[in-house]
Scaffold this motif. Structure first.
Motif, PDB file in Angstrom:
ATOM      1  N   ILE A 101       0.852  -1.207   0.000  1.00  0.00           N
ATOM      2  CA  ILE A 101       0.000   0.000   0.000  1.00  0.00           C
ATOM      3  C   ILE A 101       0.881   1.248   0.000  1.00  0.00           C
ATOM      4  O   ILE A 101       0.622   2.234  -0.703  1.00  0.00           O
ATOM      5  CB  ILE A 101      -0.940  -0.006   1.223  1.00  0.00           C
ATOM      6  N   LEU A 102       1.974   1.153   0.791  1.00  0.00           N
ATOM      7  CA  LEU A 102       2.905   2.292   0.880  1.00  0.00           C
ATOM      8  C   LEU A 102       3.497   2.602  -0.486  1.00  0.00           C
ATOM      9  O   LEU A 102       3.622   3.773  -0.874  1.00  0.00           O
ATOM     10  CB  LEU A 102       4.000   1.943   1.884  1.00  0.00           C
ATOM     11  N   ALA A 103       3.842   1.534  -1.231  1.00  0.00           N
ATOM     12  CA  ALA A 103       4.421   1.745  -2.559  1.00  0.00           C
ATOM     13  C   ALA A 103       3.428   2.464  -3.453  1.00  0.00           C
ATOM     14  O   ALA A 103       3.794   3.390  -4.192  1.00  0.00           O
ATOM     15  CB  ALA A 103       4.810   0.383  -3.162  1.00  0.00           C
ATOM     16  N   LEU A 104       2.143   2.045  -3.355  1.00  0.00           N
ATOM     17  CA  LEU A 104       1.116   2.706  -4.153  1.00  0.00           C
ATOM     18  C   LEU A 104       0.985   4.174  -3.746  1.00  0.00           C
ATOM     19  O   LEU A 104       0.944   5.076  -4.592  1.00  0.00           O
ATOM     20  CB  LEU A 104      -0.231   1.987  -3.944  1.00  0.00           C
ATOM     21  N   ALA A 105       1.009   4.432  -2.434  1.00  0.00           N
ATOM     22  CA  ALA A 105       0.880   5.812  -1.947  1.00  0.00           C
ATOM     23  C   ALA A 105       2.059   6.650  -2.411  1.00  0.00           C
ATOM     24  O   ALA A 105       1.899   7.817  -2.806  1.00  0.00           O
ATOM     25  CB  ALA A 105       0.787   5.804  -0.430  1.00  0.00           C
ATOM     26  N   LYS A 106       3.247   6.075  -2.386  1.00  0.00           N
ATOM     27  CA  LYS A 106       4.440   6.835  -2.794  1.00  0.00           C
ATOM     28  C   LYS A 106       4.351   7.210  -4.261  1.00  0.00           C
ATOM     29  O   LYS A 106       4.729   8.318  -4.653  1.00  0.00           O
ATOM     30  CB  LYS A 106       5.692   5.991  -2.546  1.00  0.00           C
ATOM     31  N   ARG A 107       3.855   6.262  -5.084  1.00  0.00           N
ATOM     32  CA  ARG A 107       3.717   6.576  -6.507  1.00  0.00           C
ATOM     33  C   ARG A 107       2.741   7.736  -6.691  1.00  0.00           C
ATOM     34  O   ARG A 107       2.875   8.544  -7.579  1.00  0.00           O
ATOM     35  CB  ARG A 107       3.171   5.353  -7.257  1.00  0.00           C
ATOM     36  N   ARG A 108       1.760   7.799  -5.828  1.00  0.00           N
ATOM     37  CA  ARG A 108       0.749   8.844  -5.949  1.00  0.00           C
ATOM     38  C   ARG A 108       1.132  10.084  -5.150  1.00  0.00           C
ATOM     39  O   ARG A 108       0.431  11.098  -5.189  1.00  0.00           O
ATOM     40  CB  ARG A 108      -0.608   8.329  -5.475  1.00  0.00           C
ATOM     41  N   GLY A 109       2.187  10.016  -4.383  1.00  0.00           N
ATOM     42  CA  GLY A 109       2.642  11.179  -3.630  1.00  0.00           C
ATOM     43  C   GLY A 109       1.761  11.518  -2.449  1.00  0.00           C
ATOM     44  O   GLY A 109       1.646  12.672  -2.055  1.00  0.00           O
ATOM     45  N   THR A 110       1.114  10.539  -1.849  1.00  0.00           N
ATOM     46  CA  THR A 110       0.287  10.800  -0.669  1.00  0.00           C
ATOM     47  C   THR A 110       0.808   9.962   0.494  1.00  0.00           C
ATOM     48  O   THR A 110       1.621   9.064   0.317  1.00  0.00           O
ATOM     49  CB  THR A 110      -1.190  10.440  -0.908  1.00  0.00           C
ATOM     50  N   THR A 111       0.316  10.277   1.664  1.00  0.00           N
ATOM     51  CA  THR A 111       0.679   9.492   2.843  1.00  0.00           C
ATOM     52  C   THR A 111      -0.481   8.586   3.183  1.00  0.00           C
ATOM     53  O   THR A 111      -1.614   9.061   3.321  1.00  0.00           O
ATOM     54  CB  THR A 111       0.951  10.422   4.040  1.00  0.00           C
ATOM     55  N   PRO A 112      -0.239   7.300   3.314  1.00  0.00           N
ATOM     56  CA  PRO A 112      -1.351   6.402   3.628  1.00  0.00           C
ATOM     57  C   PRO A 112      -1.742   6.520   5.097  1.00  0.00           C
ATOM     58  O   PRO A 112      -0.914   6.827   5.947  1.00  0.00           O
ATOM     59  CB  PRO A 112      -0.798   5.027   3.309  1.00  0.00           C
TER      60      PRO A 112
END
Lengths: 481, 208, 357
Positions: free
Chosen positions: A327-338
């Motif tokens: 999930i963190l990897a997805l958030a990083k790609r999107r530039g948000t904090t999970p």
């Protein structure tokens, strides 16, 4: 440390621990009923008798749980004398024990059965009838006592005295009429009653919820970690014929829970046994949520994420560390904090095991960089946002079913959970496995890693969250096509 | 090595034709002898208490099922034909089967369940015919398996007789062997203490 | 009758003759095919009895309708043509095996002149030709082609081996068979089967039957006919333990059944031939003037005994080895047949033909 000889083998033994512990520590099996490493020793069952020879004195038969190792001690657990003594003790223990094994739930994991088989006392010589006692004596909501089966090892009595430090049981009456009973026949209380069913070496104390549910040899057993609080007790999950989870039992882990677990965790299988699991995907069309293939569901989630760059990513505290990383990897790609849902204390906290925090992997997710967020605060943020994706089992329950239902339809929700939320905002729902159907790691409140493991298969059509996240990754999709 | 000596053939035998005639006369005579074929559906097989047909569950004379769903037959079944789910009852015997299925297509009629049963609840009946229109119908549930004890009396008495034969015998040396594996051999006196019944004691001199 | 004949442009006698031929031929042909059907039942029944069994007894009373049930089954079963088979030859082979047997039945005289409705309709045979034996042997030899073709066209090693064996075996035994028959021909001085039969039936004395003049020839013909029809103890073309089912391994359904119709028809023909040559044909013992139907019945009875002998031998004797079969064929049967022929010739030369003064 002292050097002793056990069955011809020289071993190092701790003189502060009883001889039986030294034997067990070196793979020497000594039968025992009243002894338990987590409780004080009383030496009442006399089953652990072994032949001990010290200095010039001839070998004597002594109880290994009340004898402490001393330098030069020579112990023989398999001598003729010790076997004969144990067999005779066993005969007396069996004198009044009913021949209940076909009915008894303990059969198959019963110490009395095992050691009787081992010591070979297969026929009794007693001609007198066995003493009749009460077969179904209820001890509160959790435990039933079968007084006939009890061999009066008093493990349960000592447990309440020593572990929750609140004595509730005692041995009452005298002689052959001795029975285990609670004070003034009051039902047992506390969050640790279930442990005495595990402690009982025979089938005298049984769990009301497990009574006659399954034969223990039919249960598939797998080591796992209890997700009921952030303590993360090491447990064993037991599943009957690949279907329902029948039992959670504590697994010895001195770093976390010792030998015990609380009743909240012990009986928390309502969630994992829940029917009507969400399989495949539900996608909102004109007729409301319609069942579609998982690929269609993933496409809908991706469309939602593409349309809403500011969409909130909210994980469940039941997500494992591995899922958190994805999930963190997805958030990083999107530039948000999970975020992860972190409900406040549930009031079950005690000074033994339960932490009162219903987030099993709070520490693990927080260490990864997830932001904990209270359920109420989450509802506010969701209402303010345009879109959100909720990941992991029980995320709907923890975020609050009512709160989600109250969200305006302008918010688009994508949910990965075991059950679909009944919310107008929910546009996509995709099924995920429960914690008994997948493997991973939880990090408990003290930073200990606890594994969870797949004991049974997820329902058909349910895929792991990590697989959904991989499918969400457009780069993976592009590489595939 | 075995050397088989061929029989010296006489001239008549070597001519072959007389021997053929002899053979023909034999087969001709056999044509008129009594047929030994059993015309099966019309002439059913003789059924005795030794007949090991399909397993059936005993319903005791008080109308209750004898099974306590202990699961030993399920565990003993080499073909995994038996599935049992237990449940609680209010009767003095606290446990009874809620579901007892035998997949007759899997059952190999080995009789292990009967042997394993500690409660005299499952016996091999003399029912042998097994035919139906679908696989599902051949998974017999409890209602299909129940038989009154009276209907299986002969078999039950036979099994009891067989078991009693074992019981009256002296304890087999199996457990002594187990102790031997632990580096300990029981003396004659401890072994003797288990010979409980007087018949066993009487048999001892013969055994020795 | 005459009116209809006139309309067709022929005389009443001609029409009657034509109808008679039609009826006779149809009856004989259907009769032979039915022999095959009945023989399947007889084979199974007799074998069962010899083994203390009942045999087929479920279809119809005493299992009498079993051939019918089998026939229905054969018709409805699937014809499987193996991969790589030579399709035309594969389909032709059963016919090649069955047709010669049916053709040879043409020259068998079943009875003396049929007298019906006060008229003599000639002997009960499809064709009363002078070269009867020659025709029979010539056509009969062709049935080996069916077996060889079946073996070759099936694209199977078992079939091929079966076909090869059958050809070798049939050629070997044909020789002895012909020599054995020649001895009778020499004795009778005719190769017209009807004449040979009539010769034995003229006095009504069973001792006139050629069996009593040529017992060795009769025996040789019997043995040779076992080999010719691929029957036990010489059924090397099928030979289940070694070749699965030999030449018909790859055949199924009606194709397979036709082989067996052929086999049983051949048995019937060989039996009939033996009866005509050695057992007086339609001759009823001690009744030289027996009416034709009695003669026909006697003929059928004799053929039945022969057919039973075929079955009886099959279920009694074990199969020979192939080398034994060849050895017997070439080193026993052939010399014996030659000797028999020589002896017959010598006797004829010395004492003249039988019946001659």
């Amino acid at each position: 440390m002292v050097k002793i000889t056990v069955n011809g083998r020289e071993i190092d033994a701790d003189p502060k621990k009883p001889l039986i512990a030294a034997c067990h520590g070196h793979d020497v099996d000594v039968p025992h009923y009243c002894y338990h490493p987590g409780l004080s020793t009383v030496g009442s069952c006399r089953m652990c008798q072994v032949e001990v020879q010290q200095g010039q004195t001839p070998g004597r038969v002594m109880v290994a749980c009340r004898t402490y190792p001393a330098e030069g001690m020579v112990v023989n657990t398999e001598s003729e004398k010790s076997h004969a003594t144990r067999r005779e003790c066993l005969e007396f223990l069996l004198k009044n024990h009913p021949l209940d094994c076909p009915i008894c739930d303990k059969a198959g994991e019963c110490d009395l059965q095992d050691f009787t088989y081992q010591e070979g006392q297969s026929t009794g010589r007693s001609k007198e009838p066995r003493r009749p006692l009460e077969k179904r004596h209820s001890l509160g909501d959790v435990i039933v006592l079968d007084q006939e089966r009890c061999i009066l090892c008093s493990r349960c009595v000592r447990f309440f005295e020593e572990v929750p430090k609140k004595a509730q049981l005692t041995v009452s009456s005298l002689g052959s009429r001795s029975v285990i009973s609670s004070f003034a026949d009051r039902p047992l209380t506390g969050n640790y009653q279930g442990n005495i069913a595990d402690l009982c070496p025979v089938g005298a104390l049984t769990l009301k919820k497990f009574r006659f549910q399954a034969r223990v040899w039919n249960l598939v057993k797998q080591a796992s970690t209890c997700p009921e609080c952030s303590r993360g007790c090491s447990i064993q999950v037991e599943v009957l014929r690949g279907g329902d989870v029948k039992r959670f039992r504590p697994r010895e882990n001195q770093a976390v829970n010792g030998w015990w677990m609380c009743d909240t965790g012990r009986f928390s299988f309502a969630h994992v046994n829940a029917p009507n699991r969400l399989a495949n995907a539900l996608v909102r069309g004109e007729q409301g949520l319609v069942e579609r293939s998982i690929e269609d569901g993933i496409a809908a989630v991706r469309a939602l994420l593409d349309a809403q760059p500011q969409a909130l990513l909210v994980a469940s505290p039941f997500c494992t560390v591995e899922e958190g990383q994805a999930i963190l990897a997805l958030a990083k790609r999107r530039g948000t904090t999970p975020l992860f849902v972190a409900p406040g204390p549930n009031g079950l906290k005690d000074d033994l095991l339960h932490t009162g925090d219903p987030c099993p992997n709070r520490r693990g997710l927080a260490d990864l960089g997830f932001q904990p967020i209270e359920s109420k605060e989450l509802a506010k943020q969701l209402a303010a946002s345009k879109a959100a994706v909720l990941f992991g089992e029980r995320v709907v329950e923890l975020a609050g079913q009512a709160a989600l239902a109250a969200l305006p339809a302008s918010v688009s929700l994508a949910v990965f959970d075991c059950h679909a939320p009944d919310a107008a905002a929910c546009t996509v729902a995709i099924g995920v496995p429960t914690w008994v159907e997948r493997s991973g790691t939880y990090v408990n409140v003290d930073g200990h890693k606890g594994p969870i493991s797949a004991v049974k298969a997820a329902p058909a059509g349910v895929r792991a969250l990590a697989r959904h996240l991989a499918a969400l990754d457009v780069r993976v999709e592009a590489a595939r096509s | 090595m075995v050397i088989v000596k061929r029989k010296e053939l006489s001239l008549l035998e070597r001519l072959y034709v007389p021997e053929i005639a002899r053979g023909l006369s034999i087969t001709f005579r056999k044509m008129f002898e009594k047929k030994i074929t059993r015309q099966y559906p019309e002439e059913p097989l003789p059924k005795t208490e030794v007949t090991r047909g399909q397993p059936r569950l005993v319903v005791k004379d008080d109308g209750n099922i004898a099974c306590v769903s202990c699961g030993l037959c399920e565990a003993a079944c080499p073909a995994y034909a038996i599935t049992i789910d237990g449940g609680e009852t209010d009767r003095p015997i606290e446990r009874e089967p809620k579901r007892f299925d035998i997949d007759m297509l899997r059952c190999i009629l080995c009789g292990f369940c009967e042997e394993a049963c500690p409660k005299d609840a499952i016996f091999m009946s003399d029912e042998l015919e097994l035919a139906d229109y679908s696989r599902e119908m051949l998974v017999y549930d409890m209602e299909k398996l129940k038989r009154p004890a009276a209907a299986m009396r002969k078999r039950i008495e036979y099994v009891h007789k067989i078991n009693d034969r074992w019981r009256s015998a002296p304890r087999p040396p199996m457990l002594a062997d187990q102790h031997g594996a632990h580096g300990h051999a029981p003396s004659a006196s401890t072994a003797g203490s288990h010979a409980s019944s007087p018949t066993a004691a009487a048999q001892k001199p013969h055994a020795g | 009758m005459n009116d209809i004949a006139a309309k067709l442009g022929m005389t009443g006698d001609q029409l009657e003759g034509l109808l008679a031929i039609l009826v006779r031929n149809t009856v004989i042909l259907i009769g032979v095919i039915n022999v095959a059907a009945v023989m399947t039942l007889v084979e199974r029944k007799v074998s069962a009895w010899m083994q203390y069994r009942h045999g087929p007894n479920r279809v119809g009373p005493w299992g009498l309708l079993q051939p019918l049930a089998d026939g229905v089954k054969f018709i409805f079963k699937e014809v499987v043509i193996p991969y790589g088979a030579n399709k035309p030859l594969y389909l032709l082979a059963p016919a090649m095996a069955a047709v010669p047997a049916m053709m040879t039945i043409a020259v068998i005289p079943f009875a003396n002149d049929v007298v019906l409705f006060g008229k003599n309709w000639g002997p009960l045979a499809i064709a009363d030709i002078d070269v009867g034996i020659l025709y029979l042997l010539a056509i009969g030899s062709m049935s080996v082609y069916g077996v060889i073709l079946a073996g070759w066209a099936s694209n199977s090693k078992y079939s091929l081996l079966g076909g090869l064996r059958a050809s070798a075996q049939m050629i070997s035994y044909e020789l002895s068979m012909i020599l054995a028959i020649l001895a009778v021909v020499a004795l009778a001085g005719s190769i017209n089967l009807k004449e040979i039969a009539a010769l034995q039936a003229s006095t009504g004395n069973p001792l006139d039957w050629f069996f009593f003049k040529q017992p060795l020839a009769c025996f040789l013909l019997l043995v040779a006919s076992f080999a010719e029809t691929n029957r036990h103890p010489f059924d090397f073309a099928e030979c289940e333990p070694e070749l699965v089912a030999g030449f018909n391994t790859e055949y199924s359904a009606m194709k397979w059944a036709i082989f067996f119709i052929g086999e049983y028809s051949a048995m019937a023909v060989m039996s009939a031939l033996s009866v005509v040559l050695f057992w007086g044909g339609w001759s009823v013992p001690f009744m030289p003037d027996a009416p034709w139907y009695l003669g026909f019945a006697a003929f059928l009875a004799k053929v039945s005994v022969y057919l039973f002998l075929f079955v009886w031998v099959r279920w009694t004797l074990p199969r020979f080895r192939f080398d034994q079969l060849m050895r017997i064929g070439w080193k026993v049967m052939l010399p014996l047949a030659l000797l028999n022929l020589l002896a017959t010739g010598a006797m004829l030369a010395l004492f003249g033909p039988p019946g001659a003064p």
